[in-house]
Design a protein around this motif. Structure first.
Motif, PDB file in Angstrom:
ATOM      1  N   MET A   1       0.847  -1.197   0.000  1.00 57.10           N
ATOM      2  CA  MET A   1       0.000   0.000   0.000  1.00 57.10           C
ATOM      3  C   MET A   1       0.879   1.243   0.000  1.00 57.10           C
ATOM      4  O   MET A   1       1.824   1.343   0.760  1.00 57.10           O
ATOM      5  N   THR A   2       0.580   2.174  -0.829  1.00 54.33           N
ATOM      6  CA  THR A   2       1.271   3.449  -0.834  1.00 54.33           C
ATOM      7  C   THR A   2       0.433   4.480  -0.117  1.00 54.33           C
ATOM      8  O   THR A   2      -0.770   4.328   0.056  1.00 54.33           O
ATOM      9  N   GLU A   3       1.050   5.555   0.301  1.00 56.18           N
ATOM     10  CA  GLU A   3       0.349   6.574   1.067  1.00 56.18           C
ATOM     11  C   GLU A   3      -0.659   7.291   0.183  1.00 56.18           C
ATOM     12  O   GLU A   3      -0.355   7.708  -0.929  1.00 56.18           O
ATOM     13  N   ARG A   4      -1.855   7.435   0.665  1.00 61.24           N
ATOM     14  CA  ARG A   4      -2.925   8.119  -0.054  1.00 61.24           C
ATOM     15  C   ARG A   4      -3.560   9.153   0.857  1.00 61.24           C
ATOM     16  O   ARG A   4      -4.758   9.144   1.109  1.00 61.24           O
ATOM     17  N   GLY A   5      -2.752  10.040   1.385  1.00 60.78           N
ATOM     18  CA  GLY A   5      -3.278  11.022   2.297  1.00 60.78           C
ATOM     19  C   GLY A   5      -3.419  10.454   3.696  1.00 60.78           C
ATOM     20  O   GLY A   5      -3.038   9.320   3.980  1.00 60.78           O
ATOM     21  N   GLY A  32      -9.190  -0.172   8.093  1.00 62.33           N
ATOM     22  CA  GLY A  32      -9.554  -1.165   9.097  1.00 62.33           C
ATOM     23  C   GLY A  32      -8.452  -1.329  10.126  1.00 62.33           C
ATOM     24  O   GLY A  32      -7.756  -0.371  10.470  1.00 62.33           O
ATOM     25  N   ARG A  33      -8.256  -2.557  10.603  1.00 57.09           N
ATOM     26  CA  ARG A  33      -7.221  -2.822  11.617  1.00 57.09           C
ATOM     27  C   ARG A  33      -5.946  -3.304  10.931  1.00 57.09           C
ATOM     28  O   ARG A  33      -5.993  -4.166  10.059  1.00 57.09           O
ATOM     29  N   PHE A  34      -4.812  -2.728  11.346  1.00 59.13           N
ATOM     30  CA  PHE A  34      -3.543  -3.176  10.791  1.00 59.13           C
ATOM     31  C   PHE A  34      -2.411  -2.824  11.753  1.00 59.13           C
ATOM     32  O   PHE A  34      -2.519  -1.888  12.538  1.00 59.13           O
ATOM     33  N   PRO A  35      -1.297  -3.572  11.700  1.00 57.86           N
ATOM     34  CA  PRO A  35      -0.123  -3.251  12.516  1.00 57.86           C
ATOM     35  C   PRO A  35       0.788  -2.283  11.757  1.00 57.86           C
ATOM     36  O   PRO A  35       0.869  -2.315  10.529  1.00 57.86           O
ATOM     37  N   ALA A  36       1.484  -1.435  12.512  1.00 59.03           N
ATOM     38  CA  ALA A  36       2.388  -0.472  11.887  1.00 59.03           C
ATOM     39  C   ALA A  36       3.545  -0.173  12.822  1.00 59.03           C
ATOM     40  O   ALA A  36       3.413  -0.234  14.045  1.00 59.03           O
ATOM     41  N   ILE A  37       4.673   0.161  12.227  1.00 63.43           N
ATOM     42  CA  ILE A  37       5.863   0.554  12.981  1.00 63.43           C
ATOM     43  C   ILE A  37       5.972   2.075  12.980  1.00 63.43           C
ATOM     44  O   ILE A  37       5.845   2.711  11.929  1.00 63.43           O
ATOM     45  N   ALA A  38       6.175   2.636  14.149  1.00 63.27           N
ATOM     46  CA  ALA A  38       6.478   4.067  14.290  1.00 63.27           C
ATOM     47  C   ALA A  38       7.966   4.172  14.576  1.00 63.27           C
ATOM     48  O   ALA A  38       8.406   4.024  15.720  1.00 63.27           O
ATOM     49  N   LYS A  39       8.750   4.426  13.530  1.00 64.24           N
ATOM     50  CA  LYS A  39      10.201   4.436  13.679  1.00 64.24           C
ATOM     51  C   LYS A  39      10.663   5.617  14.527  1.00 64.24           C
ATOM     52  O   LYS A  39      10.219   6.749  14.324  1.00 64.24           O
ATOM     53  N   GLY A  40      11.537   5.325  15.487  1.00 66.60           N
ATOM     54  CA  GLY A  40      12.107   6.363  16.325  1.00 66.60           C
ATOM     55  C   GLY A  40      11.159   6.972  17.330  1.00 66.60           C
ATOM     56  O   GLY A  40      11.499   7.958  17.986  1.00 66.60           O
ATOM     57  N   ALA A  41       9.971   6.374  17.510  1.00 62.92           N
ATOM     58  CA  ALA A  41       8.969   6.975  18.397  1.00 62.92           C
ATOM     59  C   ALA A  41       9.387   6.954  19.857  1.00 62.92           C
ATOM     60  O   ALA A  41       8.869   7.733  20.668  1.00 62.92           O
ATOM     61  N   PRO A  54      -3.628   4.777  23.419  1.00 63.16           N
ATOM     62  CA  PRO A  54      -5.051   4.456  23.284  1.00 63.16           C
ATOM     63  C   PRO A  54      -5.937   5.666  23.594  1.00 63.16           C
ATOM     64  O   PRO A  54      -5.585   6.503  24.428  1.00 63.16           O
ATOM     65  N   PHE A  55      -7.047   5.741  22.878  1.00 63.09           N
ATOM     66  CA  PHE A  55      -8.110   6.725  23.081  1.00 63.09           C
ATOM     67  C   PHE A  55      -7.744   8.130  22.585  1.00 63.09           C
ATOM     68  O   PHE A  55      -8.476   9.081  22.834  1.00 63.09           O
ATOM     69  N   GLN A  56      -6.644   8.261  21.863  1.00 62.94           N
ATOM     70  CA  GLN A  56      -6.250   9.535  21.269  1.00 62.94           C
ATOM     71  C   GLN A  56      -6.666   9.537  19.794  1.00 62.94           C
ATOM     72  O   GLN A  56      -6.159   8.751  18.993  1.00 62.94           O
ATOM     73  N   PRO A  57      -7.615  10.393  19.394  1.00 64.69           N
ATOM     74  CA  PRO A  57      -7.956  10.476  17.966  1.00 64.69           C
ATOM     75  C   PRO A  57      -6.753  10.959  17.169  1.00 64.69           C
ATOM     76  O   PRO A  57      -6.067  11.901  17.564  1.00 64.69           O
ATOM     77  N   LEU A  58      -6.508  10.317  16.031  1.00 65.89           N
ATOM     78  CA  LEU A  58      -5.307  10.596  15.256  1.00 65.89           C
ATOM     79  C   LEU A  58      -5.620  10.766  13.771  1.00 65.89           C
ATOM     80  O   LEU A  58      -6.622  10.243  13.255  1.00 65.89           O
ATOM     81  N   TRP A  59      -4.725  11.509  13.130  1.00 65.02           N
ATOM     82  CA  TRP A  59      -4.591  11.453  11.678  1.00 65.02           C
ATOM     83  C   TRP A  59      -3.275  10.728  11.407  1.00 65.02           C
ATOM     84  O   TRP A  59      -2.225  11.112  11.929  1.00 65.02           O
ATOM     85  N   LEU A  60      -3.321   9.658  10.608  1.00 67.11           N
ATOM     86  CA  LEU A  60      -2.124   8.886  10.315  1.00 67.11           C
ATOM     87  C   LEU A  60      -1.915   8.774   8.811  1.00 67.11           C
ATOM     88  O   LEU A  60      -2.863   8.741   8.033  1.00 67.11           O
ATOM     89  N   GLY A  61      -0.654   8.688   8.441  1.00 69.29           N
ATOM     90  CA  GLY A  61      -0.269   8.308   7.094  1.00 69.29           C
ATOM     91  C   GLY A  61       0.623   7.090   7.192  1.00 69.29           C
ATOM     92  O   GLY A  61       1.393   6.948   8.146  1.00 69.29           O
ATOM     93  N   ALA A  62       0.522   6.176   6.221  1.00 70.64           N
ATOM     94  CA  ALA A  62       1.309   4.941   6.290  1.00 70.64           C
ATOM     95  C   ALA A  62       1.691   4.480   4.894  1.00 70.64           C
ATOM     96  O   ALA A  62       0.977   4.736   3.916  1.00 70.64           O
ATOM     97  N   VAL A  63       2.813   3.784   4.816  1.00 74.34           N
ATOM     98  CA  VAL A  63       3.259   3.168   3.565  1.00 74.34           C
ATOM     99  C   VAL A  63       3.646   1.732   3.855  1.00 74.34           C
ATOM    100  O   VAL A  63       3.891   1.352   5.003  1.00 74.34           O
ATOM    101  N   GLY A  64       3.715   0.933   2.792  1.00 77.43           N
ATOM    102  CA  GLY A  64       4.139  -0.446   2.955  1.00 77.43           C
ATOM    103  C   GLY A  64       3.315  -1.390   2.129  1.00 77.43           C
ATOM    104  O   GLY A  64       2.120  -1.158   1.922  1.00 77.43           O
ATOM    105  N   ARG A  65       3.934  -2.459   1.686  1.00 77.36           N
ATOM    106  CA  ARG A  65       3.242  -3.467   0.885  1.00 77.36           C
ATOM    107  C   ARG A  65       3.099  -4.797   1.625  1.00 77.36           C
ATOM    108  O   ARG A  65       2.391  -5.678   1.174  1.00 77.36           O
ATOM    109  N   GLY A  66       3.769  -4.949   2.739  1.00 76.78           N
ATOM    110  CA  GLY A  66       3.673  -6.187   3.505  1.00 76.78           C
ATOM    111  C   GLY A  66       2.571  -6.112   4.542  1.00 76.78           C
ATOM    112  O   GLY A  66       1.709  -5.229   4.526  1.00 76.78           O
TER     113      GLY A  66
END
Length: 237
Positions: A1-5, A32-41, A54-66
């Protein structure tokens, strides 16, 4: 998946990953539900660590094909929902249900809205039992596991509020017989659940037992950690 906003999201669970990163389980509007790495967090005073809670509304962007994606943008989408007292383990219970029952990469737009509304209700002091039962029913419905609560198995007749019923997972209510002794529930409780109406104390007990029975086949034998936390919080009050 590539980033789409950016997409709206919540963190359901997080844990350390490597020396400086986080591995988070995300519930997102759209993906939906997916795992993600936050590098350097976890490096220094990274603002990402404070946001990926948990319980913090977020805007996220993500990339990856796996299977595991990499977060590229992390922004607050509002103030975190504060869940005091008994509301905290209730919120963690919702998160645990979603992690256990919701398949990864299976979009459930309505379920994301239900979850957001449940957090808002618990943070504002809305009745916790009512909020949990409604979310459990909606979750089961989204996954295709919810039986009809207002129609009998026998002849598809309307449920009678004066009768007592048994619901076997995956089946409509059936009238209780002499040999039935477990998970008895009144027709009045079933109709109240179906309408989303308030429950009196006896109906709350019946509804809690009923929903646990309906969820049990899908959760598996491993105990829910949030239930143990809820018992500790309740014993300390």
């Amino acid at each position: 998946m590539t980033e789409r906003g950016l997409f709206q999201a919540f963190v359901l669970h997080r844990r350390a990953y490597g020396d400086t990163s986080l591995l988070v389980e995300v519930l997102a509007s759209g993906p939906g539900r997916f795992p993600a790495i936050a590098k350097g967090a976890r490096r220094g005073r990274s603002p990402a660590s404070a946001l990926l809670q948990p319980f913090q509304p977020l805007w996220l962007g993500a990339v990856g094909r796996g299977d595991v994606r990499t977060l590229t943008r992390i922004e607050a989408a509002g103030r975190p929902f504060e869940l005091p007292g008994r509301a905290l383990p209730c919120g963690l219970y919702l998160n645990e249900l979603l992690v256990r029952l919701l398949a990864r990469n299976d979009p459930h737009e309505a379920l994301f809205a239900f979850y957001h509304a449940a957090l808002s209700a618990m943070a504002s002091g809305t009745d916790l039992d009512w909020t949990l039962r409604q979310f459990e029913l909606r979750l089961l419905g989204e996954l295709g596991y919810a039986p009809p609560l207002d129609r009998e198995a026998q002849g598809d007749r309307p449920v009678d509020p004066a009768c007592v019923y048994v619901i076997d997972p995956g089946h409509p209510p059936r009238l209780a017989g002499e040999g039935d002794s477990e998970t008895l529930v009144s027709g009045a409780t079933l109709l109240a659940l179906a309408r989303g109406a308030p429950l009196d104390p006896s109906q709350r007990r019946e509804a809690r037992t009923l929903l646990r029975r309906l969820l049990e086949p899908h959760l598996g034998p491993k105990p829910l950690k949030s239930r143990a936390l809820f018992r500790r919080v309740a014993s300390s009050e």
